[in-house]
Design an enzyme around this catalytic site. Sequence first.
Site, PDB file in Angstrom:
ATOM      1  N   GLY A 118       0.789  -1.227   0.000  1.00 29.47           N
ATOM      2  CA  GLY A 118       0.000   0.000   0.000  1.00 29.47           C
ATOM      3  C   GLY A 118       0.821   1.278   0.000  1.00 29.47           C
ATOM      4  O   GLY A 118       1.809   1.409  -0.730  1.00 29.47           O
ATOM      5  N   ASP A 174     -13.214  -1.413  11.731  1.00 29.67           N
ATOM      6  CA  ASP A 174     -14.367  -0.504  11.718  1.00 29.67           C
ATOM      7  C   ASP A 174     -15.633  -1.166  12.246  1.00 29.67           C
ATOM      8  O   ASP A 174     -15.956  -2.302  11.881  1.00 29.67           O
ATOM      9  CB  ASP A 174     -14.653  -0.036  10.276  1.00 29.67           C
ATOM     10  CG  ASP A 174     -13.541   0.827   9.683  1.00 29.67           C
ATOM     11  OD1 ASP A 174     -12.597   1.168  10.418  1.00 29.67           O
ATOM     12  OD2 ASP A 174     -13.645   1.165   8.483  1.00 29.67           O
ATOM     13  N   GLN A 186     -15.714   4.593  13.069  1.00 30.78           N
ATOM     14  CA  GLN A 186     -14.258   4.557  13.273  1.00 30.78           C
ATOM     15  C   GLN A 186     -13.822   5.299  14.541  1.00 30.78           C
ATOM     16  O   GLN A 186     -12.810   6.000  14.524  1.00 30.78           O
ATOM     17  CB  GLN A 186     -13.548   5.201  12.080  1.00 30.78           C
ATOM     18  CG  GLN A 186     -13.448   4.305  10.857  1.00 30.78           C
ATOM     19  CD  GLN A 186     -12.338   4.783   9.929  1.00 30.78           C
ATOM     20  OE1 GLN A 186     -12.224   5.954   9.636  1.00 30.78           O
ATOM     21  NE2 GLN A 186     -11.502   3.867   9.465  1.00 30.78           N
ATOM     22  N   TYR A 207     -10.145   4.257  15.183  1.00 31.47           N
ATOM     23  CA  TYR A 207      -9.192   4.726  14.159  1.00 31.47           C
ATOM     24  C   TYR A 207      -9.079   6.256  14.187  1.00 31.47           C
ATOM     25  O   TYR A 207      -7.981   6.813  14.143  1.00 31.47           O
ATOM     26  CB  TYR A 207      -9.674   4.238  12.798  1.00 31.47           C
ATOM     27  CG  TYR A 207      -8.757   4.502  11.632  1.00 31.47           C
ATOM     28  CD1 TYR A 207      -7.760   3.580  11.286  1.00 31.47           C
ATOM     29  CD2 TYR A 207      -8.888   5.648  10.864  1.00 31.47           C
ATOM     30  CE1 TYR A 207      -6.931   3.810  10.202  1.00 31.47           C
ATOM     31  CE2 TYR A 207      -8.065   5.887   9.772  1.00 31.47           C
ATOM     32  CZ  TYR A 207      -7.089   4.961   9.446  1.00 31.47           C
ATOM     33  OH  TYR A 207      -6.267   5.195   8.362  1.00 31.47           O
ATOM     34  N   GLY A 260      -6.263  11.239   2.398  1.00 34.26           N
ATOM     35  CA  GLY A 260      -7.689  10.964   2.262  1.00 34.26           C
ATOM     36  C   GLY A 260      -7.863   9.501   1.887  1.00 34.26           C
ATOM     37  O   GLY A 260      -7.095   8.641   2.319  1.00 34.26           O
ATOM     38  N   ILE A 281      -7.343   6.497  -0.273  1.00 35.71           N
ATOM     39  CA  ILE A 281      -6.299   6.121  -1.226  1.00 35.71           C
ATOM     40  C   ILE A 281      -6.566   4.708  -1.728  1.00 35.71           C
ATOM     41  O   ILE A 281      -7.093   3.862  -0.986  1.00 35.71           O
ATOM     42  CB  ILE A 281      -4.904   6.206  -0.539  1.00 35.71           C
ATOM     43  CG1 ILE A 281      -4.689   7.575   0.143  1.00 35.71           C
ATOM     44  CG2 ILE A 281      -3.773   5.920  -1.545  1.00 35.71           C
ATOM     45  CD1 ILE A 281      -4.758   8.792  -0.762  1.00 35.71           C
TER      46      ILE A 281
HETATM   47  N1  CAA Z   1     -23.719   9.009   8.916  1.00 30.50           N
HETATM   48  C1  CAA Z   1     -24.890   8.711   9.470  1.00 30.50           C
HETATM   49  N2  CAA Z   1     -25.433   7.510   9.422  1.00 30.50           N
HETATM   50  C2  CAA Z   1     -24.754   6.561   8.789  1.00 30.50           C
HETATM   51  C3  CAA Z   1     -23.506   6.802   8.175  1.00 30.50           C
HETATM   52  C4  CAA Z   1     -22.997   8.090   8.241  1.00 30.50           C
HETATM   53  N3  CAA Z   1     -21.845   8.421   7.690  1.00 30.50           N
HETATM   54  N4  CAA Z   1     -23.076   5.661   7.625  1.00 30.50           N
HETATM   55  C5  CAA Z   1     -24.011   4.736   7.881  1.00 30.50           C
HETATM   56  N5  CAA Z   1     -25.017   5.284   8.571  1.00 30.50           N
HETATM   57  C6  CAA Z   1     -26.229   4.620   9.017  1.00 30.50           C
HETATM   58  C7  CAA Z   1     -26.823   3.755   7.920  1.00 30.50           C
HETATM   59  O1  CAA Z   1     -27.608   4.562   7.053  1.00 30.50           O
HETATM   60  C8  CAA Z   1     -27.598   2.758   8.705  1.00 30.50           C
HETATM   61  O2  CAA Z   1     -28.792   3.345   9.121  1.00 30.50           O
HETATM   62  P1  CAA Z   1     -30.176   2.545   8.955  1.00 30.50           P
HETATM   63  O3  CAA Z   1     -29.966   1.244   9.691  1.00 30.50           O
HETATM   64  O4  CAA Z   1     -31.172   3.453   9.600  1.00 30.50           O
HETATM   65  O5  CAA Z   1     -30.341   2.381   7.485  1.00 30.50           O
HETATM   66  C9  CAA Z   1     -26.768   2.547   9.965  1.00 30.50           C
HETATM   67  O6  CAA Z   1     -25.918   3.706  10.047  1.00 30.50           O
HETATM   68  C10 CAA Z   1     -25.922   1.316   9.896  1.00 30.50           C
HETATM   69  O7  CAA Z   1     -25.085   1.421   8.733  1.00 30.50           O
HETATM   70  P2  CAA Z   1     -24.396   0.161   8.101  1.00 30.50           P
HETATM   71  O8  CAA Z   1     -25.417  -0.705   7.472  1.00 30.50           O
HETATM   72  O9  CAA Z   1     -23.263   0.622   7.252  1.00 30.50           O
HETATM   73  O10 CAA Z   1     -23.885  -0.538   9.444  1.00 30.50           O
HETATM   74  P3  CAA Z   1     -22.914  -1.723   9.565  1.00 30.50           P
HETATM   75  O11 CAA Z   1     -22.882  -2.051  11.010  1.00 30.50           O
HETATM   76  O12 CAA Z   1     -23.189  -2.778   8.566  1.00 30.50           O
HETATM   77  O13 CAA Z   1     -21.517  -1.067   9.132  1.00 30.50           O
HETATM   78  C11 CAA Z   1     -19.635   0.305   9.229  1.00 30.50           C
HETATM   79  C12 CAA Z   1     -20.991   0.030   9.814  1.00 30.50           C
HETATM   80  C13 CAA Z   1     -18.730  -0.897   9.449  1.00 30.50           C
HETATM   81  C14 CAA Z   1     -19.066   1.478   9.977  1.00 30.50           C
HETATM   82  C15 CAA Z   1     -19.739   0.592   7.720  1.00 30.50           C
HETATM   83  O14 CAA Z   1     -20.655   1.637   7.548  1.00 30.50           O
HETATM   84  C16 CAA Z   1     -18.419   1.001   7.128  1.00 30.50           C
HETATM   85  O15 CAA Z   1     -17.547   0.175   6.875  1.00 30.50           O
HETATM   86  N6  CAA Z   1     -18.222   2.290   6.902  1.00 30.50           N
HETATM   87  C17 CAA Z   1     -16.972   2.817   6.313  1.00 30.50           C
HETATM   88  C18 CAA Z   1     -16.121   3.366   7.366  1.00 30.50           C
HETATM   89  C19 CAA Z   1     -14.927   3.977   6.675  1.00 30.50           C
HETATM   90  O16 CAA Z   1     -15.022   4.953   5.933  1.00 30.50           O
HETATM   91  N7  CAA Z   1     -13.756   3.454   6.959  1.00 30.50           N
HETATM   92  C20 CAA Z   1     -12.582   3.960   6.327  1.00 30.50           C
HETATM   93  C21 CAA Z   1     -11.653   2.830   6.089  1.00 30.50           C
HETATM   94  S1  CAA Z   1     -10.275   3.338   5.109  1.00 30.50           S
HETATM   95  C22 CAA Z   1      -9.375   4.254   6.136  1.00 30.50           C
HETATM   96  O17 CAA Z   1      -9.610   4.373   7.288  1.00 30.50           O
HETATM   97  C23 CAA Z   1      -8.195   4.951   5.514  1.00 30.50           C
HETATM   98  C24 CAA Z   1      -8.201   6.376   5.789  1.00 30.50           C
HETATM   99  O18 CAA Z   1      -7.396   6.841   6.601  1.00 30.50           O
HETATM  100  C25 CAA Z   1      -9.103   7.262   5.047  1.00 30.50           C
END
Ligand code: CAA
Length: 240
Positions: free
Chosen positions: A13, A88, A144, A147, A178, A180
Amino acid sequence: MKRVALVTGGTRGIGKAICVALKNQGYQVAANYGGNDDAARKFTEETGIPAYKWDVADFEACQTGVAKVVDEVGPVDVLINNAGITRDSTLTKMSFENWQKVIETNLTSCFNMVKAVFDGMKERKFGRIINIGSINGQAGQYGQVNYAAAKSGIHGFTKALAQEGARAGITVNAIAPGYINTDMVAAVPDNVLEKIVAKIPVGRLGEPEEIARGVVFLAADEAGFITGSTLSINGGQHMY
Ligand code: CAA
């Protein structure tokens, strides 16, 4: 004499791109990695850069690992704290173990690694420490808390340590990537990632080489007046 650079999480990465970019700039590079032996072997075959396995969350392992690098490659002039993981989930579902694992691997690791190189840098009156933070440490991110807290901690760690290193010629800076194009981001569910990419003004994920370019800039001998800063490289997603 070539400057020696050590990159944690350096075999895949963003870390891999950093290793390659520093090597291309004439640095003597060593990579650390935590678990994926196959990837590390391929990395060394491909780049000729040696890879050293230890867990950056383990204080003693860092002291021993760095001592080995110093022995085999040379005293570390440039340290890139890049190793990081995600676990996460929403707070409700997050276990204490996944909280602690992310804090230790992403944040405590910076302390562990700097402890192993800082006194040597002070003696030699030169050092470059570059910590890889994250947009999600600046802005927070749903799912997160572990994180974001660790990455936010990296930004505070950077500013405090910058003050301690300044008079000894050691600069300490952070880069806040951001989203990547890496395995870590590929693990985000497609429907979630699509929504995130839609909010990036540049309209795409970043490439690891675009972060490496920032590292090369901050690592340079000529960058001695830049310290305690955070360089955001995020396609305009968060302007901070
Ligand atoms: N704001 C508000 N509500 C949100 C939301 C947000 N940003 N994202 C999801 N929700 C809500 C959904 O709409 C859902 O609501 P409903 O049940 O009412 O529909 C509820 O939250 C649950 O959402 P999920 O179905 O997504 O829940 P989950 O438990 O299956 O998954 C999660 C949760 C694991 C956090 C998943 O949403 C996820 O993986 N999100 C991405 C997180 C992310 O961006 N990680 C970055 C990784 S890369 C990195 O970290 C590198 C870096 O430095 C940038």
